[in-house]
Scaffold this motif. Structure first.
Motif, short mmCIF file in Angstrom:
data_model
loop_
_atom_site.label_atom_id
_atom_site.label_comp_id
_atom_site.label_asym_id
_atom_site.label_seq_id
_atom_site.Cartn_x
_atom_site.Cartn_y
_atom_site.Cartn_z
N SER A 58 0.84 -1.21 0.00
CA SER A 58 0.00 0.00 0.00
C SER A 58 0.87 1.25 0.00
N GLY A 59 1.98 1.23 0.73
CA GLY A 59 2.87 2.38 0.78
C GLY A 59 3.58 2.61 -0.55
N GLU A 61 2.34 1.71 -3.48
CA GLU A 61 1.29 2.29 -4.34
C GLU A 61 1.08 3.76 -3.96
N GLY A 62 1.16 4.06 -2.65
CA GLY A 62 0.99 5.44 -2.18
C GLY A 62 2.00 6.39 -2.81
N ILE A 63 3.27 5.93 -2.89
CA ILE A 63 4.30 6.75 -3.55
C ILE A 63 3.88 7.08 -4.98
N ARG A 65 0.93 7.17 -6.23
CA ARG A 65 -0.25 8.05 -6.25
C ARG A 65 0.08 9.49 -5.94
#
Lengths: 178, 178
Positions: A58-59, A61-63, A65
């Motif tokens: 998730s982190g 993917e967060g980068i 995004r």
């Protein structure tokens, strides 16, 4: 800027200078400061990469995004970071004609819908003709491999941004680590 | 804003709205989006907190280092985020006289030097008389416990910011999770 200077920075200066090595993720630079002193550009860069690699999915993917679309809304509205503005300009993406821009917007939207993060590419290593071709190609990839590809592009962008800041000095001014 | 609305957001909207729940760490909101749908404010908040708790120590320190000093340089220069400006104003920190401001700057500098991150406090739960007393008290704490205290303050700030955005709706509009 040489590594002696970098290693002497307090965290405020360090985040001011390196806060956008990973687009809109000053948290990563602020975490990397904990690992000083750095022996050179490669060592510093490896700490950025290790932080990215250690994040949960998730982190990671967060980068992704936190990145803007290429030739997208932020470029139109003038809200890109200085680094991204320069990179998209160098790739010729700031002067697309309307048809090419709309085509890219359509592909970006399909990509975001398919993967849940935006299409990230080291624009400085590409050009206006290659970007839409590469986007169309990666749109066909599997999500797992595409996440890895996209994080690889984040690392290429980080490397180029670090090289801009540290340049030739980073190799010539290696310091002794304790 | 109710949770039906929140759960319908694409990641761009979500990061626009929740990107500063943790000060200057849109990466965290962007990661939390992966965990949707959310059943309510508490569920959403718990995903933010779980992400913070799962970071390595350097990442937790990194979050703290993205925070401004209270009554510090960013306030003087007008470069605070909107949320921080409002919070520091509510605590009376935007109208300190020169002596009080200099005293706080001195304490902030000592704190940053001792712990390697800035003094973080949920300013809205405090006031101009309490802030310097609390800063002087925490300056005496051990680094390990002070890191935990500071992250607890980050969570209080996040809770208040989420409540501002979601307000009463967050409890009345619970949605069924699949």
């Amino acid at each position: 800027m040489d590594m002696v200077k970098v290693n002497s920075m307090d965290f405020g200066e360090f985040v001011d200078v390196f806060g956008n090595i990973v687009e809109k993720c000053p948290l990563i630079a602020a975490a990397v400061w904990s690992q000083r002193p750095f022996s050179g550009l490669e060592d510093l860069e490896n700490h950025f990469f290790a932080f990215i690699d250690a994040l949960p999915r998730s982190g990671q993917e967060g980068i992704l995004r936190c990145h803007p679309d290429l030739a997208g809304r932020d470029l139109q509205q003038g809200t890109l970071t200085a680094e991204s503005q320069r990179e998209q300009s160098q790739a010729g993406l700031t002067s697309l004609d309307t048809d090419d821009r709309l085509r890219l917007q359509q592909l970006n939207a399909q990509y975001r819908e398919r993967f849940g993060f935006p299409f990230v590419l080291a624009a400085r290593l590409s050009d206006r003709a290659t970007v839409p071709r590469e986007l169309a190609r990666r749109l066909q990839c599997q999500p797992e491999s595409e996440l890895r590809t996209a994080l690889g592009e984040v690392k290429k962008i980080s490397h180029l941004r670090l090289t801009d800041l540290l340049g030739a000095h980073s190799h010539s001014a290696r310091v002794e680590l304790p």
